[in-house]
Design a protein around this motif. Structure first.
Motif, PDB file in Angstrom:
ATOM      1  N   VAL A  95       0.666  -1.252   0.041  1.00  0.00           N
ATOM      2  CA  VAL A  95      -0.042   0.077   0.050  1.00  0.00           C
ATOM      3  C   VAL A  95       0.902   1.258   0.049  1.00  0.00           C
ATOM      4  CG1 VAL A  95      -1.756   1.328   1.466  1.00  0.00           C
ATOM      5  CG2 VAL A  95      -1.882  -1.205   1.085  1.00  0.00           C
ATOM      6  N   ASN A 109       0.875   3.860  -3.138  1.00  0.00           N
ATOM      7  CA  ASN A 109       0.418   5.192  -2.993  1.00  0.00           C
ATOM      8  C   ASN A 109       1.576   6.179  -3.018  1.00  0.00           C
ATOM      9  OD1 ASN A 109      -2.342   5.724  -1.569  1.00  0.00           O
ATOM     10  ND2 ASN A 109      -1.691   3.712  -0.811  1.00  0.00           N
ATOM     11  N   ARG A 128      -6.441  11.547  -3.228  1.00  0.00           N
ATOM     12  CA  ARG A 128      -6.947  10.178  -3.673  1.00  0.00           C
ATOM     13  C   ARG A 128      -8.188  10.125  -3.053  1.00  0.00           C
ATOM     14  NH1 ARG A 128      -5.258   4.575  -0.784  1.00  0.00           N
ATOM     15  NH2 ARG A 128      -7.116   3.285  -1.593  1.00  0.00           N
ATOM     16  N   THR A 164     -10.876   7.439  -2.160  1.00  0.00           N
ATOM     17  CA  THR A 164     -10.971   6.186  -1.596  1.00  0.00           C
ATOM     18  C   THR A 164     -12.223   5.669  -1.528  1.00  0.00           C
ATOM     19  OG1 THR A 164     -10.153   4.763  -0.172  1.00  0.00           O
ATOM     20  CG2 THR A 164     -10.717   6.665   0.795  1.00  0.00           C
ATOM     21  N   ASN A 213     -12.867   3.106   0.748  1.00  0.00           N
ATOM     22  CA  ASN A 213     -12.820   2.418   1.821  1.00  0.00           C
ATOM     23  C   ASN A 213     -13.805   2.813   2.696  1.00  0.00           C
ATOM     24  OD1 ASN A 213     -10.283   1.391   1.208  1.00  0.00           O
ATOM     25  ND2 ASN A 213      -9.089   2.859   2.196  1.00  0.00           N
ATOM     26  N   LEU A 215      -4.859   3.922   7.005  1.00  0.00           N
ATOM     27  CA  LEU A 215      -5.080   5.637   6.832  1.00  0.00           C
ATOM     28  C   LEU A 215      -4.117   6.250   7.028  1.00  0.00           C
ATOM     29  CD1 LEU A 215      -7.108   8.008   6.138  1.00  0.00           C
ATOM     30  CD2 LEU A 215      -7.692   7.977   8.276  1.00  0.00           C
ATOM     31  N   GLU A 268      -1.531   5.763   4.294  1.00  0.00           N
ATOM     32  CA  GLU A 268      -1.802   6.333   3.089  1.00  0.00           C
ATOM     33  C   GLU A 268      -1.720   8.071   3.217  1.00  0.00           C
ATOM     34  OE1 GLU A 268      -5.577   3.127   1.639  1.00  0.00           O
ATOM     35  OE2 GLU A 268      -5.635   4.962   3.275  1.00  0.00           O
ATOM     36  N   MET A 291      -6.183  12.238   1.498  1.00  0.00           N
ATOM     37  CA  MET A 291      -7.048  11.098   1.376  1.00  0.00           C
ATOM     38  C   MET A 291      -8.551  11.750   1.214  1.00  0.00           C
ATOM     39  SD  MET A 291      -5.360   8.286   0.701  1.00  0.00           S
ATOM     40  CE  MET A 291      -6.797   7.031   0.888  1.00  0.00           C
ATOM     41  N   SER A 311     -12.544  10.274   1.692  1.00  0.00           N
ATOM     42  CA  SER A 311     -13.450   9.248   2.288  1.00  0.00           C
ATOM     43  C   SER A 311     -14.823   9.589   2.308  1.00  0.00           C
ATOM     44  CB  SER A 311     -12.871   8.712   3.501  1.00  0.00           C
ATOM     45  OG  SER A 311     -11.321   8.595   3.371  1.00  0.00           O
TER      46      SER A 311
END
Length: 306
Positions: A44, A48, A58, A60, A62, A124, A127, A133, A135
């Motif tokens: 990962v 990334n 990014r 995600t 998730n 997390l 990343e 990120m 989400s």
């Protein structure tokens, strides 16, 4: 999918370059997350890092399964019997009762306020060392709406498919890797789902989830390289085979190091048996190797004053 969404697309490869630098990425994974992510998350970090060269942010998916379908990825799993000293194993066993008390809440409360910040924190945080990120499934308004939904709405994939079609009818016509969505007929769709579900479970069984009796059979037919039939269809990293082959030297160097074998919480003989059996190929100790490698790197990088 990129074409249907009118988005540019680039491939990121995980292969020989990553495996050649695995010790570096394993150590960085543990160090950057204060030991909250284990070495199995090192791909990962690599992926990334590569993605950062394409875009700084990014998006995600998730937490989607946890919020919309009550998927529970955070659950107790017993370590390999005999791997840890009995005194430590006693405390590990007590974690089951602790967990049993933690899940006595609304399923969405558990997913949003316990599983996400506790279980998913390591991933997390890893990343976030590379990218910003986003989400959407943890958006406050979205979670608040799901809290108000009837339980029946979370019993299947209907809501998920509805969200997709509301965003893009073209995207809804593309079948997922487990046979959901698409515009096939009922019989064709059912066959496709069953076949893809089989390949999904077969990949798990040929990777870290391989039972010991299957590992012995697979070893007998090792010249046929049966894993090529299943690995790579759903997942992009496969540590059972890597530890056995490309990373065997690193596994031996770390796990059979006198420093590792002298740790008071490990049973030395079991660690030696794990390395011998897995590298020979007739046993599967992928999860145990993850655990011991991670614990040893925590010891060396974060705890050892030298």
């Amino acid at each position: 999918m990129a074409g249907a969404c009118q988005q540019p697309h680039q491939d990121i490869q995980l292969g020989e370059q990553f495996l050649a630098q695995f010790p570096k990425y394993a150590e960085r994974t543990v160090y950057l997350t204060d030991g909250c992510a284990d070495v199995s998350c090192s791909p990962v970090l690599y992926m990334n890092e590569q993605a950062r060269g394409i875009a700084p942010v990014r998006m995600t998916g998730n937490y989607g399964g946890e919020v919309l379908r009550r998927v529970r990825a955070f659950k107790p799993v017993d370590p390999l019997r005999g791997l840890f000293h009995p005194e430590l194993a006693h405390y590990v066993g007590r974690a089951r009762s602790t967990y049993a008390n933690l899940v006595r809440v609304h399923p969405l409360s558990f997913a949003a306020f316990r599983q996400a910040p506790w279980h998913h924190y390591g991933l997390l945080s890893l990343e976030q060392t590379q990218l910003s990120m986003r989400s959407p499934y943890l958006d406050n308004d979205f979670v608040r709406t799901v809290f108000r939904a009837p339980e029946s709405a979370c019993a299947n994939n209907d809501i998920c498919l509805r969200l997709i079609v509301d965003g893009s009818k073209e995207l809804r016509r593309i079948r997922t890797d487990r046979g959901q969505a698409g515009d096939q007929g009922p019989l064709s769709a059912a066959f496709s789902r069953n076949l893809l579900e089989f390949t999904f479970k077969a990949e798990y069984a040929y990777d870290y989830g391989m039972p010991q009796w299957v590992a012995r059979i697979d070893h007998l037919f090792s010249q046929m390289r049966l894993e090529r039939l299943f690995l790579g269809r759903h997942k992009y990293y496969h540590f059972r085979v890597w530890y056995r082959d490309a990373l065997a030297k690193y596994v031996k160097e770390v796990l059979l190091d006198p420093r590792t074998l002298s740790r008071p919480f490990l049973e030395k003989k079991m660690v030696e048996n794990i390395v011998s059996g897995h590298l020979k190929g007739n046993r599967n100790y992928t999860s145990a190797i993850h655990q011991v490698l991670t614990l040893e790197l925590i010891q060396r990088l974060l705890l050892d004053p030298r």
